[in-house]
Motif scaffolding. Structure first.
Motif, PDB file in Angstrom:
ATOM      1  N   ARG A  62     -50.334   1.498 -28.015  1.00 19.89           N
ATOM      2  CA  ARG A  62     -49.216   2.447 -28.072  1.00 19.89           C
ATOM      3  C   ARG A  62     -47.868   1.725 -27.982  1.00 19.89           C
ATOM      4  NH1 ARG A  62     -51.379   7.430 -27.750  1.00 19.89           N
ATOM      5  NH2 ARG A  62     -53.526   7.556 -26.998  1.00 19.89           N
ATOM      6  N   LEU A  63     -47.810   0.661 -27.187  1.00 13.83           N
ATOM      7  CA  LEU A  63     -46.559  -0.082 -27.046  1.00 13.83           C
ATOM      8  C   LEU A  63     -46.209  -0.866 -28.306  1.00 13.83           C
ATOM      9  CD1 LEU A  63     -46.869  -1.307 -23.353  1.00 13.83           C
ATOM     10  CD2 LEU A  63     -45.363   0.501 -24.250  1.00 13.83           C
ATOM     11  N   VAL A  64     -47.232  -1.323 -29.029  1.00 13.99           N
ATOM     12  CA  VAL A  64     -46.981  -1.991 -30.313  1.00 13.99           C
ATOM     13  C   VAL A  64     -46.198  -1.044 -31.221  1.00 13.99           C
ATOM     14  CG1 VAL A  64     -48.088  -2.814 -32.435  1.00 13.99           C
ATOM     15  CG2 VAL A  64     -48.957  -3.550 -30.224  1.00 13.99           C
ATOM     16  N   ARG A  65     -46.642   0.198 -31.278  1.00 18.30           N
ATOM     17  CA  ARG A  65     -45.964   1.194 -32.124  1.00 18.30           C
ATOM     18  C   ARG A  65     -44.550   1.480 -31.615  1.00 18.30           C
ATOM     19  NH1 ARG A  65     -51.305   3.234 -32.187  1.00 18.30           N
ATOM     20  NH2 ARG A  65     -50.888   4.792 -30.580  1.00 18.30           N
ATOM     21  N   ALA A  66     -44.395   1.589 -30.307  1.00 18.81           N
ATOM     22  CA  ALA A  66     -43.065   1.861 -29.736  1.00 18.81           C
ATOM     23  C   ALA A  66     -42.090   0.730 -30.080  1.00 18.81           C
ATOM     24  CB  ALA A  66     -43.171   2.031 -28.227  1.00 18.81           C
ATOM     25  N   ALA A  67     -42.537  -0.505 -29.971  1.00 20.89           N
ATOM     26  CA  ALA A  67     -41.672  -1.652 -30.291  1.00 20.89           C
ATOM     27  C   ALA A  67     -41.317  -1.658 -31.773  1.00 20.89           C
ATOM     28  CB  ALA A  67     -42.362  -2.955 -29.898  1.00 20.89           C
ATOM     29  N   ARG A  68     -42.304  -1.364 -32.610  1.00 19.49           N
ATOM     30  CA  ARG A  68     -42.086  -1.373 -34.058  1.00 19.49           C
ATOM     31  C   ARG A  68     -41.080  -0.300 -34.486  1.00 19.49           C
ATOM     32  NH1 ARG A  68     -47.550  -1.016 -36.265  1.00 19.49           N
ATOM     33  NH2 ARG A  68     -47.944  -3.037 -35.338  1.00 19.49           N
ATOM     34  N   ARG A  69     -41.076   0.828 -33.774  1.00 15.84           N
ATOM     35  CA  ARG A  69     -40.177   1.937 -34.123  1.00 15.84           C
ATOM     36  C   ARG A  69     -38.751   1.711 -33.606  1.00 15.84           C
ATOM     37  NH1 ARG A  69     -44.674   6.043 -32.316  1.00 15.84           N
ATOM     38  NH2 ARG A  69     -45.865   6.139 -34.239  1.00 15.84           N
ATOM     39  N   ALA A  70     -38.572   0.761 -32.711  1.00 13.65           N
ATOM     40  CA  ALA A  70     -37.223   0.473 -32.189  1.00 13.65           C
ATOM     41  C   ALA A  70     -36.369  -0.103 -33.315  1.00 13.65           C
ATOM     42  CB  ALA A  70     -37.315  -0.508 -31.023  1.00 13.65           C
ATOM     43  N   PRO A  71     -35.054   0.132 -33.268  1.00 17.24           N
ATOM     44  CA  PRO A  71     -34.194  -0.313 -34.372  1.00 17.24           C
ATOM     45  C   PRO A  71     -33.796  -1.793 -34.275  1.00 17.24           C
ATOM     46  CG  PRO A  71     -32.903   0.876 -32.781  1.00 17.24           C
ATOM     47  CD  PRO A  71     -34.319   0.911 -32.292  1.00 17.24           C
ATOM     48  N   GLY A  72     -34.776  -2.663 -34.251  1.00 22.21           N
ATOM     49  CA  GLY A  72     -34.472  -4.099 -34.265  1.00 22.21           C
ATOM     50  C   GLY A  72     -33.850  -4.579 -32.966  1.00 22.21           C
ATOM     51  N   PRO A  73     -33.317  -5.781 -32.944  1.00 23.34           N
ATOM     52  CA  PRO A  73     -32.706  -6.295 -31.721  1.00 23.34           C
ATOM     53  C   PRO A  73     -31.601  -5.362 -31.210  1.00 23.34           C
ATOM     54  CG  PRO A  73     -32.950  -8.042 -33.332  1.00 23.34           C
ATOM     55  CD  PRO A  73     -33.295  -6.753 -34.032  1.00 23.34           C
ATOM     56  N   LEU A  74     -31.506  -5.247 -29.885  1.00 24.36           N
ATOM     57  CA  LEU A  74     -30.533  -4.351 -29.254  1.00 24.36           C
ATOM     58  C   LEU A  74     -29.406  -5.174 -28.626  1.00 24.36           C
ATOM     59  CD1 LEU A  74     -33.015  -1.903 -27.509  1.00 24.36           C
ATOM     60  CD2 LEU A  74     -31.642  -1.469 -29.552  1.00 24.36           C
ATOM     61  N   PRO A  75     -28.206  -5.147 -29.203  1.00 20.44           N
ATOM     62  CA  PRO A  75     -27.081  -5.881 -28.630  1.00 20.44           C
ATOM     63  C   PRO A  75     -26.665  -5.291 -27.280  1.00 20.44           C
ATOM     64  CG  PRO A  75     -26.636  -5.230 -30.900  1.00 20.44           C
ATOM     65  CD  PRO A  75     -27.866  -4.505 -30.458  1.00 20.44           C
ATOM     66  N   MET A  76     -26.312  -6.180 -26.353  1.00 20.61           N
ATOM     67  CA  MET A  76     -25.897  -5.753 -25.016  1.00 20.61           C
ATOM     68  C   MET A  76     -25.239  -6.915 -24.300  1.00 20.61           C
ATOM     69  SD  MET A  76     -29.730  -5.516 -23.319  1.00 20.61           S
ATOM     70  CE  MET A  76     -30.274  -4.336 -24.517  1.00 20.61           C
ATOM     71  N   ARG A  77     -24.727  -6.633 -23.117  1.00 14.78           N
ATOM     72  CA  ARG A  77     -24.227  -7.692 -22.232  1.00 14.78           C
ATOM     73  C   ARG A  77     -24.363  -7.206 -20.793  1.00 14.78           C
ATOM     74  NH1 ARG A  77     -18.535  -9.435 -23.309  1.00 14.78           N
ATOM     75  NH2 ARG A  77     -18.908  -8.843 -25.433  1.00 14.78           N
ATOM     76  N   LEU A  78     -24.608  -8.144 -19.889  1.00 17.45           N
ATOM     77  CA  LEU A  78     -24.632  -7.820 -18.468  1.00 17.45           C
ATOM     78  C   LEU A  78     -23.200  -7.468 -18.066  1.00 17.45           C
ATOM     79  CD1 LEU A  78     -26.921 -10.717 -17.234  1.00 17.45           C
ATOM     80  CD2 LEU A  78     -27.569  -8.353 -17.680  1.00 17.45           C
ATOM     81  N   HIS A  79     -23.073  -6.415 -17.255  1.00 23.87           N
ATOM     82  CA  HIS A  79     -21.733  -5.898 -16.997  1.00 23.87           C
ATOM     83  C   HIS A  79     -21.674  -5.144 -15.676  1.00 23.87           C
ATOM     84  CE1 HIS A  79     -17.808  -4.282 -18.083  1.00 23.87           C
ATOM     85  NE2 HIS A  79     -18.252  -3.061 -17.872  1.00 23.87           N
ATOM     86  N   ARG A  80     -20.774  -5.550 -14.823  1.00 25.11           N
ATOM     87  CA  ARG A  80     -20.461  -4.879 -13.561  1.00 25.11           C
ATOM     88  C   ARG A  80     -21.680  -4.713 -12.656  1.00 25.11           C
ATOM     89  NH1 ARG A  80     -16.483  -0.019 -15.041  1.00 25.11           N
ATOM     90  NH2 ARG A  80     -15.020  -0.831 -13.546  1.00 25.11           N
ATOM     91  N   ALA A  81     -21.398  -4.282 -11.463  1.00 31.64           N
ATOM     92  CA  ALA A  81     -22.471  -4.057 -10.488  1.00 31.64           C
ATOM     93  C   ALA A  81     -22.411  -2.628  -9.989  1.00 31.64           C
ATOM     94  CB  ALA A  81     -22.342  -5.031  -9.322  1.00 31.64           C
ATOM     95  N   GLY A  82     -23.476  -2.241  -9.335  1.00 31.44           N
ATOM     96  CA  GLY A  82     -23.547  -0.928  -8.704  1.00 31.44           C
ATOM     97  C   GLY A  82     -24.544  -0.997  -7.570  1.00 31.44           C
ATOM     98  N   ARG A  83     -24.765   0.133  -6.948  1.00 30.20           N
ATOM     99  CA  ARG A  83     -25.714   0.157  -5.831  1.00 30.20           C
ATOM    100  C   ARG A  83     -26.439   1.492  -5.819  1.00 30.20           C
ATOM    101  NH1 ARG A  83     -23.022   2.476  -0.958  1.00 30.20           N
ATOM    102  NH2 ARG A  83     -21.014   3.222  -1.695  1.00 30.20           N
TER     103      ARG A  83
END
Length: 194
Positions: A62-83
């Motif tokens: 099931r996870l193979v299918r979920a990964a395949r359906r994702a829209p390719g690499p997901l751009p992001m950056r680590l940002h700020r903190a919280g608690r």
């Protein structure tokens, strides 16, 4: 075996954050926190708990299918903190639309995979708040995490892209040594996108 799905930041992003966290560990009261190891830093998408071999095989398909359906690499950056209250210190993600929605959809798809594999109850629809845990208050205590959050207020890591969905085994500590942390073993990796 205890399993979860996750995204792992690349080494460069971990090193940037690690330098910022090193300064936090020098603040007064830091000894009241159990700091997570940089090599274990990740973003949990879904936690499945104890899984049998048969359930794991179904989940993998099931996870193979979920990964395949994702829209390719997901751009992001680590940002700020919280608690989370006075117990958990975390760092978050900065993402532009539509990537933020794509990450939420991926998390929902991994949760749905767990439900369909019989690992999660049908009524479990957790809200997804992407975060990377930096530290937790030791034992049953609480800690004033505000100074740490303030210190990371301006933290913004370099851009990177999540390219793989990981199925990870969490190996609980066995030594009985206080503060020992679980070990994470990636079992499978699937590229995101078709």
């Amino acid at each position: 075996m205890r399993l979860f799905t996750a995204l792992w930041p690349p080494q460069e992003a971990v090193q940037e954050l690690s330098r910022a966290v090193d300064a936090l560990e020098e603040l007064p009261g830091a000894e009241a926190l159990r700091w997570t190891r940089p090599e274990a830093w990740h973003f949990t998408l879904s936690f499945y708990g104890e899984v049998t071999e048969d359930q794991a095989a179904d989940l993998r398909a099931r996870l193979v299918r979920a990964a395949r359906r994702a829209p390719g690499p997901l751009p992001m950056r680590l940002h700020r903190a919280g608690r989370f209250g006075d117990r958990t210190l975390w760092v978050g993600l900065q993402q532009e639309e539509p990537h933020r929605q794509a990450l939420k959809k991926l998390a929902a798809a991994t949760t749905a995979a767990g439900r369909r594999a019989g690992l999660l109850p049908d009524d479990k629809h957790p809200s997804f708040h992407p975060h990377l845990t930096l530290a937790r208050a030791k034992g049953r205590r609480t800690a004033d995490l505000r100074p740490y959050v303030e210190q990371l207020e301006s933290f913004q890591g370099s851009p990177w892209s999540a390219r793989e969905l990981l199925l990870v085994r969490s190996v609980p500590p066995r030594s009985g040594v206080p503060g020992e942390q679980p070990r994470y073993e990636p079992l499978e990796r699937w590229p995101l996108g078709p």
